[in-house]
Design a protein around this motif. Structure first.
Motif, short mmCIF file in Angstrom:
data_model
loop_
_atom_site.label_atom_id
_atom_site.label_comp_id
_atom_site.label_asym_id
_atom_site.label_seq_id
_atom_site.Cartn_x
_atom_site.Cartn_y
_atom_site.Cartn_z
N MET A 93 -2.79 2.72 14.65
CA MET A 93 -1.91 2.04 15.60
C MET A 93 -1.66 0.59 15.25
O MET A 93 -0.64 0.02 15.63
CB MET A 93 -2.48 2.16 17.03
CG MET A 93 -2.44 3.58 17.59
SD MET A 93 -0.79 4.31 17.57
CE MET A 93 0.08 3.20 18.67
N SER A 94 -2.60 -0.02 14.51
CA SER A 94 -2.42 -1.43 14.16
C SER A 94 -1.24 -1.64 13.21
O SER A 94 -0.70 -2.75 13.12
CB SER A 94 -3.70 -1.98 13.54
OG SER A 94 -3.97 -1.36 12.29
N LEU A 95 -0.85 -0.58 12.51
CA LEU A 95 0.28 -0.71 11.57
C LEU A 95 1.59 -0.95 12.31
O LEU A 95 2.51 -1.57 11.77
CB LEU A 95 0.41 0.55 10.72
CG LEU A 95 -0.79 0.95 9.86
CD1 LEU A 95 -0.47 2.21 9.08
CD2 LEU A 95 -1.18 -0.17 8.91
N TYR A 96 1.68 -0.45 13.53
CA TYR A 96 2.94 -0.52 14.27
C TYR A 96 3.24 -1.92 14.77
O TYR A 96 4.33 -2.17 15.32
CB TYR A 96 2.92 0.48 15.43
CG TYR A 96 2.95 1.91 14.94
CD1 TYR A 96 4.14 2.53 14.62
CD2 TYR A 96 1.76 2.63 14.77
CE1 TYR A 96 4.16 3.85 14.15
CE2 TYR A 96 1.76 3.93 14.29
CZ TYR A 96 2.97 4.53 13.98
OH TYR A 96 2.98 5.81 13.51
N ARG A 97 2.33 -2.85 14.57
CA ARG A 97 2.64 -4.26 14.86
C ARG A 97 3.49 -4.85 13.75
O ARG A 97 4.07 -5.93 13.91
CB ARG A 97 1.35 -5.07 15.01
CG ARG A 97 0.48 -4.67 16.18
CD ARG A 97 -0.52 -5.76 16.54
NE ARG A 97 -1.43 -6.04 15.43
CZ ARG A 97 -2.62 -5.47 15.28
NH1 ARG A 97 -3.02 -4.55 16.16
NH2 ARG A 97 -3.39 -5.77 14.27
N THR A 153 0.83 -1.21 0.00
CA THR A 153 0.00 0.00 0.00
C THR A 153 0.86 1.26 0.00
O THR A 153 0.59 2.22 -0.72
CB THR A 153 -0.92 0.01 1.23
OG1 THR A 153 -1.74 -1.17 1.20
CG2 THR A 153 -1.81 1.24 1.25
N ALA A 154 1.93 1.24 0.80
CA ALA A 154 2.83 2.39 0.85
C ALA A 154 3.50 2.62 -0.50
O ALA A 154 3.64 3.77 -0.95
CB ALA A 154 3.89 2.17 1.93
N SER A 160 2.08 8.34 4.59
CA SER A 160 2.03 8.56 6.04
C SER A 160 1.34 7.35 6.66
O SER A 160 0.57 6.64 5.99
CB SER A 160 1.25 9.83 6.38
OG SER A 160 -0.12 9.68 6.08
N MET A 161 1.62 7.11 7.93
CA MET A 161 0.99 5.97 8.61
C MET A 161 -0.53 6.14 8.63
O MET A 161 -1.28 5.17 8.45
CB MET A 161 1.55 5.83 10.02
CG MET A 161 3.06 5.66 10.09
SD MET A 161 3.64 4.19 9.20
CE MET A 161 3.37 2.92 10.43
N ARG A 162 -0.98 7.36 8.82
CA ARG A 162 -2.42 7.61 8.85
C ARG A 162 -3.06 7.31 7.49
O ARG A 162 -4.13 6.71 7.42
CB ARG A 162 -2.67 9.06 9.24
CG ARG A 162 -4.13 9.45 9.29
CD ARG A 162 -4.29 10.90 9.70
NE ARG A 162 -5.69 11.31 9.69
CZ ARG A 162 -6.11 12.52 9.97
NH1 ARG A 162 -5.25 13.46 10.30
NH2 ARG A 162 -7.40 12.83 9.94
#
Length: 310
Positions: free
Chosen positions: A123-127, A96-97, A110-112
């Motif tokens: 926050m689930s991405l940081y896993r 996706t990135a 961006s993470m968002r």
């Protein structure tokens, strides 16, 4: 909202509302492509920054997402409250990135925004990744892995370095944002990037050069390709912004350039551009690479048992 209030809305909100209406009416269904930023600039007469903001707003609302190979499309309806999030993986986050970067450059990553594209909580991405910096490096290594070096190396140092440089150029052409990630000043732990460095060092084995010279040659070659490639993203964004290709833009600016050269004491430039000049990033890259390798040959030449082309 009254017609008067609607007229006072910022342009990007008015355009986003129109696309949102088309989605609500079913004119645009899940999976359908929505107008690109460049299409929006043409249809609504707005700047590329405004058009980009339209798509960003719709992404934030979860109405559209970026799909690799398809561009920006209408998203599936959001999940009902209480339903489990779709299963995440590092590969999905990375894919996706990459799609976001290929469409809108690093600024679009961006993470968002990735979370919005995937329909999950940020926050689930940081896993799966520690943060954006780690993700950007993973993206860089992934695109380098997607363009592996030829298994069979050509004969001779010059042919090896030529093939290597052109392979790197091809990756930068496909992913213009990459040139703004790769660092020459501060080495990065990129396995597939390090493979390029190793190939460059191996090409100069057996030439009687000391290790310092071999490292300088390898780094100079990579720095040259990256340096030219830093212009690729700017060119792509300029084409989006204006809707003009490089040749079309030059043609439109030709009269202005000629006027400046003729009246600004730039007689040499004026004389050398008479009749047209075939210069662009491709020809610049090719010319510079050949001259760089000529310089390496001059360095090697004269060493016992070594000819410039070997």
């Amino acid at each position: 909202m009254s017609q008067r209030d609607r007229g006072q809305e910022p342009p990007y909100r008015r355009i986003a509302a129109e696309i949102r209406r088309r989605i609500d009416l079913g004119e645009l269904r899940p999976g359908d492509r929505v107008p690109s930023a460049r299409q929006l600039t043409r249809e609504h007469g707005v700047a590329i920054a405004t058009a980009t903001r339209v798509l960003a707003l719709l992404r934030t609302e979860g109405l559209v997402l970026t799909r690799p190979g398809a561009g920006t499309v209408v998203a599936e309806p959001r999940r009902e409250p209480g339903r489990a999030e779709p299963e995440l993986s590092r590969e999905r986050v990375l894919r996706t990135a990459l799609a976001l970067a290929d469409e809108g450059g690093l600024a679009a990553v961006s993470m968002r925004q990735i979370a919005a594209e995937l329909g999950v909580a940020t926050m689930s991405l940081y896993r799966h990744v520690r943060g954006r910096d780690e993700l950007i490096l993973a993206m860089a290594d992934a695109v380098l892995a997607g363009a592996p070096l030829p298994a069979a190396e050509p004969a001779g140092w010059r042919a090896c370095l030529d093939v290597l440089a052109r392979a790197q150029w091809a990756v930068y052409r496909r992913h213009p944002w990459l040139a703004h990630v790769i660092s020459i000043a501060r080495p990065q732990p990129l396995p597939h990037g390090m493979a390029h460095t190793d190939r460059a060092l191996r090409a100069t084995a057996g030439l009687g050069l000391d290790r310092q010279v071999r490292w300088h040659m390898a780094i100079t070659l990579m720095a040259y390709v990256k340096g030219i490639a830093t212009n690729l993203e700017m060119g792509a964004l300029a084409e989006q912004d204006t809707g003009l290709t490089h040749d079309q833009w030059v043609e439109r600016q030709q009269a202005t350039f000629q006027q400046l050269m003729a009246g600004g004491g730039l007689a040499t430039m004026d004389a050398l551009t008479s009749g047209g000049v075939d210069v662009d990033l491709e020809t610049d890259f090719d010319f510079g690479l050949r001259r760089l390798l000529d310089g390496f040959a001059a360095l090697i030449e004269g060493r016992p048992g070594v000819s410039p082309g070997r």
